[in-house]
Scaffold this motif. Sequence first.
Motif, mmCIF file in Angstrom:
data_model
loop_
_atom_site.group_PDB
_atom_site.id
_atom_site.type_symbol
_atom_site.label_atom_id
_atom_site.label_comp_id
_atom_site.label_asym_id
_atom_site.label_seq_id
_atom_site.Cartn_x
_atom_site.Cartn_y
_atom_site.Cartn_z
ATOM 1 N N LEU A 72 0.834 -1.201 0.000
ATOM 2 C CA LEU A 72 0.000 0.000 0.000
ATOM 3 C C LEU A 72 0.873 1.257 0.000
ATOM 4 O O LEU A 72 0.603 2.211 -0.740
ATOM 5 C CB LEU A 72 -0.937 -0.014 1.210
ATOM 6 C CG LEU A 72 -1.948 1.126 1.300
ATOM 7 C CD1 LEU A 72 -2.841 1.182 0.067
ATOM 8 C CD2 LEU A 72 -2.788 0.965 2.569
ATOM 9 N N ALA A 73 1.932 1.259 0.785
ATOM 10 C CA ALA A 73 2.842 2.415 0.820
ATOM 11 C C ALA A 73 3.530 2.610 -0.531
ATOM 12 O O ALA A 73 3.674 3.748 -1.000
ATOM 13 C CB ALA A 73 3.876 2.237 1.931
ATOM 14 N N ALA A 74 3.931 1.523 -1.176
ATOM 15 C CA ALA A 74 4.579 1.624 -2.487
ATOM 16 C C ALA A 74 3.598 2.182 -3.522
ATOM 17 O O ALA A 74 3.971 3.017 -4.356
ATOM 18 C CB ALA A 74 5.093 0.254 -2.932
ATOM 19 N N LEU A 75 2.361 1.748 -3.438
ATOM 20 C CA LEU A 75 1.340 2.255 -4.359
ATOM 21 C C LEU A 75 1.091 3.739 -4.113
ATOM 22 O O LEU A 75 0.997 4.531 -5.055
ATOM 23 C CB LEU A 75 0.060 1.441 -4.174
ATOM 24 C CG LEU A 75 -0.993 1.515 -5.243
ATOM 25 C CD1 LEU A 75 -0.434 1.213 -6.629
ATOM 26 C CD2 LEU A 75 -2.123 0.553 -4.905
ATOM 27 N N ARG A 76 1.028 4.117 -2.852
ATOM 28 C CA ARG A 76 0.845 5.535 -2.515
ATOM 29 C C ARG A 76 2.038 6.360 -2.968
ATOM 30 O O ARG A 76 1.880 7.501 -3.429
ATOM 31 C CB ARG A 76 0.616 5.690 -1.018
ATOM 32 C CG ARG A 76 -0.749 5.129 -0.581
ATOM 33 C CD ARG A 76 -0.990 5.328 0.884
ATOM 34 N NE ARG A 76 -1.149 6.765 1.139
ATOM 35 C CZ ARG A 76 -1.110 7.296 2.356
ATOM 36 N NH1 ARG A 76 -0.915 6.551 3.421
ATOM 37 N NH2 ARG A 76 -1.268 8.592 2.509
ATOM 38 N N ALA A 77 3.238 5.806 -2.858
ATOM 39 C CA ALA A 77 4.438 6.511 -3.324
ATOM 40 C C ALA A 77 4.382 6.707 -4.838
ATOM 41 O O ALA A 77 4.731 7.779 -5.341
ATOM 42 C CB ALA A 77 5.699 5.740 -2.928
ATOM 43 N N ALA A 78 3.920 5.676 -5.559
ATOM 44 C CA ALA A 78 3.806 5.796 -7.017
ATOM 45 C C ALA A 78 2.836 6.909 -7.398
ATOM 46 O O ALA A 78 3.100 7.676 -8.334
ATOM 47 C CB ALA A 78 3.356 4.465 -7.623
ATOM 48 N N VAL A 79 1.755 7.036 -6.653
ATOM 49 C CA VAL A 79 0.801 8.120 -6.903
ATOM 50 C C VAL A 79 1.431 9.456 -6.529
ATOM 51 O O VAL A 79 1.341 10.435 -7.285
ATOM 52 C CB VAL A 79 -0.522 7.877 -6.131
ATOM 53 C CG1 VAL A 79 -1.431 9.099 -6.195
ATOM 54 C CG2 VAL A 79 -1.240 6.644 -6.682
ATOM 55 N N ALA A 80 2.104 9.503 -5.388
ATOM 56 C CA ALA A 80 2.724 10.750 -4.928
ATOM 57 C C ALA A 80 3.790 11.238 -5.913
ATOM 58 O O ALA A 80 3.931 12.450 -6.129
ATOM 59 C CB ALA A 80 3.333 10.553 -3.538
ATOM 60 N N TRP A 81 4.532 10.310 -6.518
ATOM 61 C CA TRP A 81 5.542 10.674 -7.507
ATOM 62 C C TRP A 81 4.932 11.001 -8.867
ATOM 63 O O TRP A 81 5.623 11.476 -9.761
ATOM 64 C CB TRP A 81 6.572 9.550 -7.670
ATOM 65 C CG TRP A 81 7.594 9.503 -6.578
ATOM 66 C CD1 TRP A 81 7.739 8.552 -5.622
ATOM 67 C CD2 TRP A 81 8.625 10.459 -6.329
ATOM 68 N NE1 TRP A 81 8.786 8.859 -4.797
ATOM 69 C CE2 TRP A 81 9.351 10.026 -5.210
ATOM 70 C CE3 TRP A 81 8.998 11.659 -6.946
ATOM 71 C CZ2 TRP A 81 10.429 10.739 -4.690
ATOM 72 C CZ3 TRP A 81 10.075 12.371 -6.431
ATOM 73 C CH2 TRP A 81 10.780 11.903 -5.315
ATOM 74 N N GLY A 82 3.650 10.731 -9.033
ATOM 75 C CA GLY A 82 2.992 11.032 -10.302
ATOM 76 C C GLY A 82 3.137 9.948 -11.348
ATOM 77 O O GLY A 82 2.848 10.167 -12.518
ATOM 78 N N TYR A 83 3.569 8.755 -10.927
ATOM 79 C CA TYR A 83 3.690 7.646 -11.883
ATOM 80 C C TYR A 83 2.312 7.096 -12.247
ATOM 81 O O TYR A 83 2.134 6.532 -13.322
ATOM 82 C CB TYR A 83 4.527 6.502 -11.301
ATOM 83 C CG TYR A 83 5.892 6.892 -10.789
ATOM 84 C CD1 TYR A 83 6.613 7.966 -11.328
ATOM 85 C CD2 TYR A 83 6.485 6.182 -9.758
ATOM 86 C CE1 TYR A 83 7.866 8.303 -10.847
ATOM 87 C CE2 TYR A 83 7.742 6.508 -9.277
ATOM 88 C CZ TYR A 83 8.428 7.572 -9.824
ATOM 89 O OH TYR A 83 9.670 7.895 -9.337
ATOM 90 N N LEU A 84 1.353 7.258 -11.325
ATOM 91 C CA LEU A 84 -0.030 6.828 -11.516
ATOM 92 C C LEU A 84 -0.941 7.926 -11.001
ATOM 93 O O LEU A 84 -0.549 8.681 -10.110
ATOM 94 C CB LEU A 84 -0.347 5.578 -10.688
ATOM 95 C CG LEU A 84 0.460 4.311 -10.865
ATOM 96 C CD1 LEU A 84 0.081 3.306 -9.781
ATOM 97 C CD2 LEU A 84 0.203 3.720 -12.239
#
Length: 108
Positions: A72-84
């Motif tokens: 969940l944290a990795a997914l949130r990081a991907a969103v925070a970085w703008g990858y998703l």
Amino acid sequence: MAALQVAELSFEMIEALRPLIPRIKRSDRSLADQLTRAATSVALNIAEGDMSDPGNRKARFFTAAGSANESLAALRAAVAWGYLGGRDAEAASSLLRRVIAILWKLTH
């Protein structure tokens, strides 16, 4: 029954992540690999725990919960970085939260 339900949800979560991993990988190979490993760990530790003695069962479910939280944290990081986009991650995030909630109940 809850262990069987969470096992099925863990595979649904992997299926929800499957189309997201290549998108993350285009921008951050390391994060995509980490998310893949953590999500796989959830399913494998649930399966191992399901066939373990009570002490090891609880330990495997705790490990699965930790890996689910990491996913969940990795997914949130991907969103925070703008990858998703946030909407892209909603289904997988929702499944991860359900997995975490059930594992919490199984370990407490």
